[in-house]
Design an enzyme around this catalytic site. Structure first.
Site, mmCIF file in Angstrom:
data_model
loop_
_atom_site.group_PDB
_atom_site.id
_atom_site.type_symbol
_atom_site.label_atom_id
_atom_site.label_comp_id
_atom_site.label_asym_id
_atom_site.label_seq_id
_atom_site.Cartn_x
_atom_site.Cartn_y
_atom_site.Cartn_z
ATOM 1 N N SER A 227 0.830 -1.191 0.000
ATOM 2 C CA SER A 227 0.000 0.000 0.000
ATOM 3 C C SER A 227 0.877 1.258 0.000
ATOM 4 C CB SER A 227 -0.958 -0.036 1.191
ATOM 5 O OG SER A 227 -1.963 0.938 1.071
ATOM 6 N N ASP A 464 -9.083 -4.370 -5.855
ATOM 7 C CA ASP A 464 -8.557 -3.631 -4.705
ATOM 8 C C ASP A 464 -9.318 -2.314 -4.552
ATOM 9 O OD1 ASP A 464 -6.996 -2.102 -2.885
ATOM 10 O OD2 ASP A 464 -5.193 -3.198 -3.454
ATOM 11 N N HIS A 492 -7.332 -5.806 -0.615
ATOM 12 C CA HIS A 492 -6.202 -4.870 -0.659
ATOM 13 C C HIS A 492 -4.915 -5.637 -0.412
ATOM 14 C CE1 HIS A 492 -3.984 -1.250 -0.484
ATOM 15 N NE2 HIS A 492 -3.897 -1.155 0.826
#
Length: 523
Positions: A227, A464, A492
């Site tokens: 991320s 995602d 995610h």
């Protein structure tokens, strides 16, 4: 902005693997005290108890976790000036027969604001054991985060009150209240951390990473970023291309986007994930909302819209009549939105989201959706908060010069509502987070060009909601050395999400240096 990894089906495209060996320095395990290029030493000791009072549990092979502290300059332009302390954690490699240690593999779990010291141990015992055989597993709390020196803006009681503000104001009075809440949050951050706020941006964190590399005794940085951690890794590759080792960027952000573009694409991503959840929900006995079983089923899309409308009715009721929750708390409309969003981070959370929606819609209880919202914000059962949200705001506002007005948000609301009838308004108004921030902020776009670096593996997941997978292609292209790996699925982050294809591809890259063909696609 990724939540912790603990929250954490189409036909596959079988691609030919291109064998390319990525350079890796194989060195002896560092001693207990390792001298850096600047003369600093790391002293590894038994880890202290974490915020819940527990110590990190050893890995299943018996390897204990060790902790240390790294000192870094507050301002890298003044290396002899004030310093910050960064908290570190590691589990030393345990090579099997005939295997050799490859070095240290450094993890960043995103946020920004996620504590690597708290996150790595519970995740590693299930997810990173194969990597642990040949790598020291290492993580850290970046400046401003967790046990490291940095940013905490509000105490628990004030944080609760701040979160209870209506994040989707319906009239000028509610707008003024929300804007006042953002101003109060900013003022509190400035009071508690003014000296640090100019120095918590990603470029400073990337320079810290290079000092960490030196302290670990490694010639190259082997890195696994998730991320926001992909942004940190991309900036490191730009600043130190010759020091990049084997680097994986999973759930990659788009480095070209400004804050408004990020929020708009997240609105689309969460709406897409909600639709996928509703399709999966349809036909299940515990599904509290109608949904469409598939786009091809007659009436499926209409059923899906009916599901969204039922959620919308719940949210509309909560706007004026919050639901009760344990401890005298209440589930507001805004908390419910964050709770639903948090549950969409991982497909593994979908059964619990069905349960949470049923509890709210049918039983009039807000506890479960509030639990998800608490997890997203880093609130413990004792009412105390981690530094997650404070650090998240501080890093994002240091990284971007974007400063939006209420008038700008109002003008953009129609596009955000079109992108997501459920989440659009909330994400639009969140653009006020950095308005009035005491630090000007860097340029909106992030330079990740890394000429001269070895191949970097960039991973994106088609469903995602947080970092829409289109950003992975942009990250790979901007790096110039990026190789894209696509997972067709939900959630995610791709590694450790149930795709053996993804896990095997990433493991071969990190352990053997095998680079897959660009745009290899996995189920």
């Amino acid at each position: 902005m990724r939540r912790s990894a603990a929250m954490a089906a189409l036909l596959p495209l079988v691609a030919t693997t291109v064998t390319v060996t990525v350079a890796a320095t194989v060195a002896a395990p560092p001693a207990t005290a390792t001298a850096t290029a600047t003369g600093q030493e790391l002293t590894w000791k038994r880890c202290p108890a974490q915020e819940n009072g527990d110590r990190p549990e050893p890995l299943s092979d018996g390897t204990a976790w060790e902790c240390a502290t790294l000192k870094v300059p507050l301002d890298h332009a003044r290396p002899d000036g004030p310093r910050l302390r960064l908290a570190l954690i590691r589990a030393k490699a345990r090579p099997g027969a005939g295997e050799r240690r490859l070095g240290s593999l450094v993890f960043n779990f995103g946020g920004p604001g996620e504590s690597g010291v708290a996150t790595l141990p519970p995740i590693a015992k299930d997810r990173y054991l194969k990597l642990h055989r040949r790598y020291d597993l290492v993580s850290f709390d970046p400046r401003g985060v967790g046990r490291s020196d940095g940013v905490r803006c509000l105490d628990g009681r004030r944080f609760d009150a701040w979160r209870d503000l209506d994040g989707t104001p319906d009239d000028p009075a509610e707008e003024r209240t929300l804007i006042g809440g953002f101003r109060a949050f900013t003022a509190s951050c400035a009071r508690h951390a003014r000296a640090v706020l100019p120095y918590v941006g990603t470029e400073n964190a990337a320079r810290d990473l290079d000092l960490l590399r030196q302290a670990l005794g490694e010639e190259r940085l082997h890195y696994f970023g998730i991320s926001y951690g992909t942004k940190l890794g991309g900036v490191y590759a730009h600043l130190f291309p010759q020091r990049v080792g084997r680097m994986v960027l999973d759930g990659a952000v788009d480095p070209t986007e400004n804050a408004e573009q990020v929020a708009l694409h997240q609105a689309k991503g969460f709406q897409r994930a909600l639709g996928n959840f509703l399709r999966d929900c349809a036909g299940r006995r515990d599904c509290p909302v109608p949904g469409g079983r598939a786009a091809t089923r007659k009436g499926g899309e209409e059923d899906n819209r009916r599901g969204e409308r039922r959620i919308a009715r719940l949210l509309a009721r909560l706007d004026s009549r919050p639901l009760p929750a344990a401890g005298g708390r209440r589930l507001t409309q805004t908390q419910a939105l964050y709770g639903i969003a948090a549950a969409l981070y991982s497909r593994e959370s979908w059964p619990y989201l069905r349960l949470a929606l049923r509890s709210a819609i049918e039983d009039g209880k807000g506890d479960l959706l509030l639990y998800f919202s608490d997890a997203l914000y880093g609130r413990g059962d004792d009412g105390r908060y981690t530094s997650l949200q404070s650090a998240n705001a501080a890093v994002n506002c240091a990284d971007s010069s974007d400063r939006y007005t209420a008038a700008h948000v109002r003008a953009r609301l129609p596009e955000f509502r079109t992108a997501s009838p459920v989440f659009g308004e909330l994400l639009a108004w969140s653009l006020l987070q950095c308005t009035g921030w005491p630090v000007a902020g860097a340029a909106p776009a992030t330079d990740v060009r890394a000429p001269g670096a070895p191949p970097v593996l960039v991973v994106g997941t088609t469903g995602d909601p947080v970092t829409p997978y289109e950003g992975a292609a942009t990250m790979a292209e901007r790096l110039g050395v990026g190789v894209e790996l696509i997972r067709r699925g939900e959630g995610h982050g791709a590694y450790g999400s149930g795709s053996s294809c993804v896990d095997d591809t990433v493991n071969r890259f990190l352990l053997d240096g095998t680079v897959p063909a660009d745009r290899t696609t996995c189920p």
